[in-house]
Scaffold this motif. Structure first.
Motif, short mmCIF file in Angstrom:
data_model
loop_
_atom_site.label_atom_id
_atom_site.label_comp_id
_atom_site.label_asym_id
_atom_site.label_seq_id
_atom_site.Cartn_x
_atom_site.Cartn_y
_atom_site.Cartn_z
N LEU A 5 -11.86 -17.63 -9.62
CA LEU A 5 -11.11 -19.10 -10.03
C LEU A 5 -10.20 -18.72 -11.09
N PHE A 57 -6.34 -18.39 -9.89
CA PHE A 57 -5.87 -19.81 -9.67
C PHE A 57 -5.54 -20.32 -10.86
N ARG A 58 -6.28 -20.35 -11.93
CA ARG A 58 -6.10 -21.02 -13.16
C ARG A 58 -5.09 -20.72 -13.99
N ILE A 84 -2.04 -22.49 -11.68
CA ILE A 84 -2.25 -24.07 -11.40
C ILE A 84 -2.73 -24.76 -12.71
N ASP A 104 -9.42 -30.13 -12.98
CA ASP A 104 -9.08 -28.74 -12.73
C ASP A 104 -9.07 -28.60 -11.08
N SER A 123 -7.85 -26.24 -9.43
CA SER A 123 -8.09 -24.80 -8.97
C SER A 123 -9.11 -24.28 -8.02
N ALA A 139 -8.49 -22.50 -4.32
CA ALA A 139 -9.31 -21.38 -3.96
C ALA A 139 -10.11 -21.35 -2.77
#
Length: 79
Positions: A48, A51-52, A55, A62, A64, A68
């Motif tokens: 994760l 992606f954080r 994004i 959140d 992400s 994902a």
């Protein structure tokens, strides 16, 4: 069982771990649930985190994990 089926099953399990992680983050956890949460966090946070970085949260949400999971579904669909 073929290798693509095993990989698809592993991806499905990982998606469920992400969902469990998100759901557990919404409730106060303690005791055994806290231990479970920490184990799941250890497993899913590295993925994760990718992606954080790209994004940002939308307000207090959140998104992400959604992205994902969509990526994992796409990979599973290619198998």
């Amino acid at each position: 069982m073929s290798v693509p089926n095993v990989v698809a099953a592993a991806i499905t399990l990982y998606m469920w771990l992400i969902i469990a992680y998100v759901l557990l983050s919404w409730v106060p956890v303690s005791g055994v649930l806290l231990d479970i949460y920490r184990v799941i966090a250890t497993l899913v946070e590295p993925y994760l985190g990718i992606f954080r970085r790209f994004i940002p949260p939308v307000g207090m949400v959140d998104i992400s994990p959604i992205v994902a999971i969509l990526i994992l579904q796409g990979i599973r669909g290619l198998l």
